[in-house]
Write a protein that holds these residues in place. Structure first.
Motif, PDB file in Angstrom:
ATOM      1  N   ILE A  22       0.822  -1.206   0.000  1.00  0.00           N
ATOM      2  CA  ILE A  22       0.000   0.000   0.000  1.00  0.00           C
ATOM      3  C   ILE A  22       0.860   1.260   0.000  1.00  0.00           C
ATOM      4  O   ILE A  22       0.412   2.323  -0.431  1.00  0.00           O
ATOM      5  CB  ILE A  22      -0.996   0.007   1.176  1.00  0.00           C
ATOM      6  N   VAL A  23       2.094   1.155   0.464  1.00  0.00           N
ATOM      7  CA  VAL A  23       3.010   2.294   0.324  1.00  0.00           C
ATOM      8  C   VAL A  23       3.275   2.546  -1.159  1.00  0.00           C
ATOM      9  O   VAL A  23       3.326   3.696  -1.612  1.00  0.00           O
ATOM     10  CB  VAL A  23       4.327   2.029   1.076  1.00  0.00           C
ATOM     11  N   GLY A  24       3.413   1.462  -1.933  1.00  0.00           N
ATOM     12  CA  GLY A  24       3.611   1.615  -3.372  1.00  0.00           C
ATOM     13  C   GLY A  24       2.402   2.189  -4.071  1.00  0.00           C
ATOM     14  O   GLY A  24       2.524   3.075  -4.923  1.00  0.00           O
ATOM     15  N   THR A  25       1.193   1.725  -3.707  1.00  0.00           N
ATOM     16  CA  THR A  25      -0.011   2.255  -4.351  1.00  0.00           C
ATOM     17  C   THR A  25      -0.262   3.697  -3.930  1.00  0.00           C
ATOM     18  O   THR A  25      -0.678   4.535  -4.738  1.00  0.00           O
ATOM     19  CB  THR A  25      -1.244   1.395  -4.024  1.00  0.00           C
ATOM     20  N   GLY A  26       0.015   4.003  -2.656  1.00  0.00           N
ATOM     21  CA  GLY A  26      -0.109   5.390  -2.207  1.00  0.00           C
ATOM     22  C   GLY A  26       0.898   6.290  -2.903  1.00  0.00           C
ATOM     23  O   GLY A  26       0.585   7.431  -3.261  1.00  0.00           O
ATOM     24  N   GLY A  27       2.114   5.770  -3.112  1.00  0.00           N
ATOM     25  CA  GLY A  27       3.108   6.538  -3.847  1.00  0.00           C
ATOM     26  C   GLY A  27       2.680   6.795  -5.276  1.00  0.00           C
ATOM     27  O   GLY A  27       2.896   7.880  -5.819  1.00  0.00           O
ATOM     28  N   ALA A  28       2.040   5.797  -5.896  1.00  0.00           N
ATOM     29  CA  ALA A  28       1.549   5.976  -7.268  1.00  0.00           C
ATOM     30  C   ALA A  28       0.512   7.088  -7.328  1.00  0.00           C
ATOM     31  O   ALA A  28       0.477   7.882  -8.277  1.00  0.00           O
ATOM     32  CB  ALA A  28       0.957   4.668  -7.785  1.00  0.00           C
ATOM     33  N   VAL A  29      -0.346   7.160  -6.312  1.00  0.00           N
ATOM     34  CA  VAL A  29      -1.344   8.236  -6.259  1.00  0.00           C
ATOM     35  C   VAL A  29      -0.661   9.586  -6.261  1.00  0.00           C
ATOM     36  O   VAL A  29      -1.011  10.487  -7.031  1.00  0.00           O
ATOM     37  CB  VAL A  29      -2.237   8.079  -4.999  1.00  0.00           C
ATOM     38  N   ARG A  30       0.327   9.713  -5.404  1.00  0.00           N
ATOM     39  CA  ARG A  30       0.996  11.015  -5.272  1.00  0.00           C
ATOM     40  C   ARG A  30       1.829  11.348  -6.506  1.00  0.00           C
ATOM     41  O   ARG A  30       1.797  12.469  -7.011  1.00  0.00           O
ATOM     42  CB  ARG A  30       1.878  10.983  -4.032  1.00  0.00           C
ATOM     43  N   LEU A  31       2.579  10.384  -6.987  1.00  0.00           N
ATOM     44  CA  LEU A  31       3.538  10.654  -8.053  1.00  0.00           C
ATOM     45  C   LEU A  31       2.874  10.888  -9.406  1.00  0.00           C
ATOM     46  O   LEU A  31       3.475  11.508 -10.286  1.00  0.00           O
ATOM     47  CB  LEU A  31       4.540   9.499  -8.144  1.00  0.00           C
ATOM     48  N   THR A  32       1.650  10.395  -9.571  1.00  0.00           N
ATOM     49  CA  THR A  32       0.920  10.639 -10.832  1.00  0.00           C
ATOM     50  C   THR A  32       0.005  11.850 -10.746  1.00  0.00           C
ATOM     51  O   THR A  32      -0.768  12.113 -11.671  1.00  0.00           O
ATOM     52  CB  THR A  32       0.081   9.403 -11.208  1.00  0.00           C
ATOM     53  N   VAL A  52     -16.046   8.616 -11.664  1.00  0.00           N
ATOM     54  CA  VAL A  52     -16.874   8.885 -12.843  1.00  0.00           C
ATOM     55  C   VAL A  52     -15.933   9.162 -14.009  1.00  0.00           C
ATOM     56  O   VAL A  52     -14.763   9.519 -13.814  1.00  0.00           O
ATOM     57  CB  VAL A  52     -17.809  10.082 -12.603  1.00  0.00           C
ATOM     58  N   PRO A  53     -16.406   8.990 -15.248  1.00  0.00           N
ATOM     59  CA  PRO A  53     -15.520   9.149 -16.415  1.00  0.00           C
ATOM     60  C   PRO A  53     -14.799  10.486 -16.460  1.00  0.00           C
ATOM     61  O   PRO A  53     -13.661  10.566 -16.937  1.00  0.00           O
ATOM     62  CB  PRO A  53     -16.477   8.984 -17.604  1.00  0.00           C
ATOM     63  N   GLU A  54     -15.418  11.534 -15.957  1.00  0.00           N
ATOM     64  CA  GLU A  54     -14.795  12.861 -16.017  1.00  0.00           C
ATOM     65  C   GLU A  54     -13.496  12.930 -15.215  1.00  0.00           C
ATOM     66  O   GLU A  54     -12.648  13.795 -15.474  1.00  0.00           O
ATOM     67  CB  GLU A  54     -15.780  13.925 -15.502  1.00  0.00           C
ATOM     68  N   GLN A  55     -13.332  12.049 -14.243  1.00  0.00           N
ATOM     69  CA  GLN A  55     -12.114  12.073 -13.424  1.00  0.00           C
ATOM     70  C   GLN A  55     -10.938  11.378 -14.100  1.00  0.00           C
ATOM     71  O   GLN A  55      -9.800  11.535 -13.654  1.00  0.00           O
ATOM     72  CB  GLN A  55     -12.409  11.413 -12.067  1.00  0.00           C
ATOM     73  N   GLY A  56     -11.214  10.630 -15.145  1.00  0.00           N
ATOM     74  CA  GLY A  56     -10.152  10.009 -15.923  1.00  0.00           C
ATOM     75  C   GLY A  56      -9.307   9.041 -15.111  1.00  0.00           C
ATOM     76  O   GLY A  56      -9.738   8.457 -14.116  1.00  0.00           O
ATOM     77  N   ILE A  57      -8.054   8.916 -15.529  1.00  0.00           N
ATOM     78  CA  ILE A  57      -7.139   7.964 -14.918  1.00  0.00           C
ATOM     79  C   ILE A  57      -6.825   8.317 -13.471  1.00  0.00           C
ATOM     80  O   ILE A  57      -6.593   7.441 -12.631  1.00  0.00           O
ATOM     81  CB  ILE A  57      -5.825   7.868 -15.751  1.00  0.00           C
ATOM     82  N   HIS A  58      -6.844   9.611 -13.133  1.00  0.00           N
ATOM     83  CA  HIS A  58      -6.525  10.018 -11.764  1.00  0.00           C
ATOM     84  C   HIS A  58      -7.551   9.487 -10.774  1.00  0.00           C
ATOM     85  O   HIS A  58      -7.199   9.047  -9.672  1.00  0.00           O
ATOM     86  CB  HIS A  58      -6.442  11.544 -11.671  1.00  0.00           C
ATOM     87  N   GLY A  59      -8.814   9.512 -11.152  1.00  0.00           N
ATOM     88  CA  GLY A  59      -9.843   8.959 -10.287  1.00  0.00           C
ATOM     89  C   GLY A  59      -9.670   7.465 -10.093  1.00  0.00           C
ATOM     90  O   GLY A  59      -9.844   6.942  -8.980  1.00  0.00           O
ATOM     91  N   LEU A  60      -9.310   6.761 -11.160  1.00  0.00           N
ATOM     92  CA  LEU A  60      -9.104   5.312 -11.063  1.00  0.00           C
ATOM     93  C   LEU A  60      -7.922   4.975 -10.161  1.00  0.00           C
ATOM     94  O   LEU A  60      -7.988   4.027  -9.373  1.00  0.00           O
ATOM     95  CB  LEU A  60      -8.887   4.729 -12.458  1.00  0.00           C
TER      96      LEU A  60
END
Length: 302
Positions: A22-32, A52-60
């Motif tokens: 989860i440190v890696g997934t949390g890092g991915a959130v921040r770094l992207t 929702v689709p409007e949030q794009g890849i960042h929401g996913l």
């Protein structure tokens, strides 16, 4: 040595690995730049729990991290229940309970991070609690796999040296959090920074890092001379990962902090914290105990 069931060992390892992942997934959130990919918590948007689709890849990406966070909580709860049901001992049950409680607290802090629009102090607390959770999970896994610790066999000087190394490791991580809070990877283009000069902080972060390498060299020399053998193996592993971490730190600094290397650097920091716990625990051999009935396990378990 008190034997644990295979299922409890698997649950302990799953707890440790999930806390590292989860440190890696949390890092991915921040770094992207996906820190506000979901603008609300626990909903992703005011109207929808999922992106929702409007949030794009960042929401996913942000929602994926939240889903994994739920899985981490579930794994921690399963570990706690199994430790209680299998009467694994007070120490293991206590550690499993702490992991559950702090993992839930970590989810709530994640909500605060979103509500505070990724303030660097809240993000730093969020990461540092992950380090604490990884260390607790590592100690718990050690107690499950290796068993309770026996009497101290290492010389006092060797023990002091190991604890000095772990203290410097803690300083390295804290300064690393401050350095990250001054740098470009805020998790969102509009997020605040802590106001420190990132160029200066990179040097400040390096100084205790080099001290850590020197202390690890001394710990390694003592382990070669005095043992124990399991302790020597963990010192060698820790030294190797720390040298890799130093190399990555130098390269990422010279290349302008590419997100891939920064992500690896984050994950390795908690791996080193887990190895540091193992270095300390391995100073003592496992306690030898005759096989006991299940009703007596509480009395002999660590």
């Amino acid at each position: 040595m008190l034997q644990r069931s295979r299922s409890l060992i698997v649950a302990a390892w799953a707890t440790l690995v999930s806390q590292i992942v989860i440190v890696g997934t949390g890092g991915a959130v921040r770094l992207t730049g996906s820190g506000l990919g979901c603008s609300e918590w626990p909903n992703c948007t005011p109207e929808s729990f999922t992106p929702v689709p409007e949030q794009g890849i960042h929401g996913l990406i942000e929602f994926g991290n939240r889903v994994w966070g739920g899985i981490v909580v579930l794994i921690a709860v399963v570990m706690l229940v199994m430790a209680i049901v299998q009467r694994a001992g007070r120490t293991i049950v206590t550690l499993a309970g702490l992991v559950v409680g702090l993992t839930v607290a970590q989810a709530l802090i994640g909500a605060v991070v979103v509500w505070m629009h990724l303030r660097p102090d809240t993000v730093g607390i969020h990461f540092f609690l992950s380090v604490v959770l990884v260390v607790l999970a590592a100690v718990m896994t050690w107690k499950v796999v290796v068993g309770p610790s026996g009497p101290r066999v290492a010389a006092r000087g060797q023990t002091i040296l190991v604890h000095a190394m772990t203290a410097v490791l803690a300083v390295v991580i804290v300064v690393g959090v401050l350095t990250t809070g001054s740098g470009p990877h805020a998790g969102d283009g509009g997020a605040a920074r802590n106001g420190l000069d990132p160029a200066v902080m990179q040097h400040v972060h390096a100084w205790p890092g080099y001290a850590l390498v020197a202390l690890l060299g001394a710990v390694l020399a003592a382990a070669v001379l005095r043992g124990p053998r399991r302790h020597l193996r963990f010192v060698v592993a820790t030294f190797a990962v720390v040298l890799l971490q130093v190399a990555i730190g130098i390269v990422q600094s010279n290349l302008g902090l590419p997100i891939g290397l920064v992500g690896v650097h984050m994950v390795l920091s908690v791996v080193i914290a887990a190895l540091g716990a193992a270095v300390v625990l391995s100073l003592r051999p496992p306690a030898e105990a005759a096989p006991v009935a299940s009703d007596d396990r509480e009395a002999v378990a660590a």
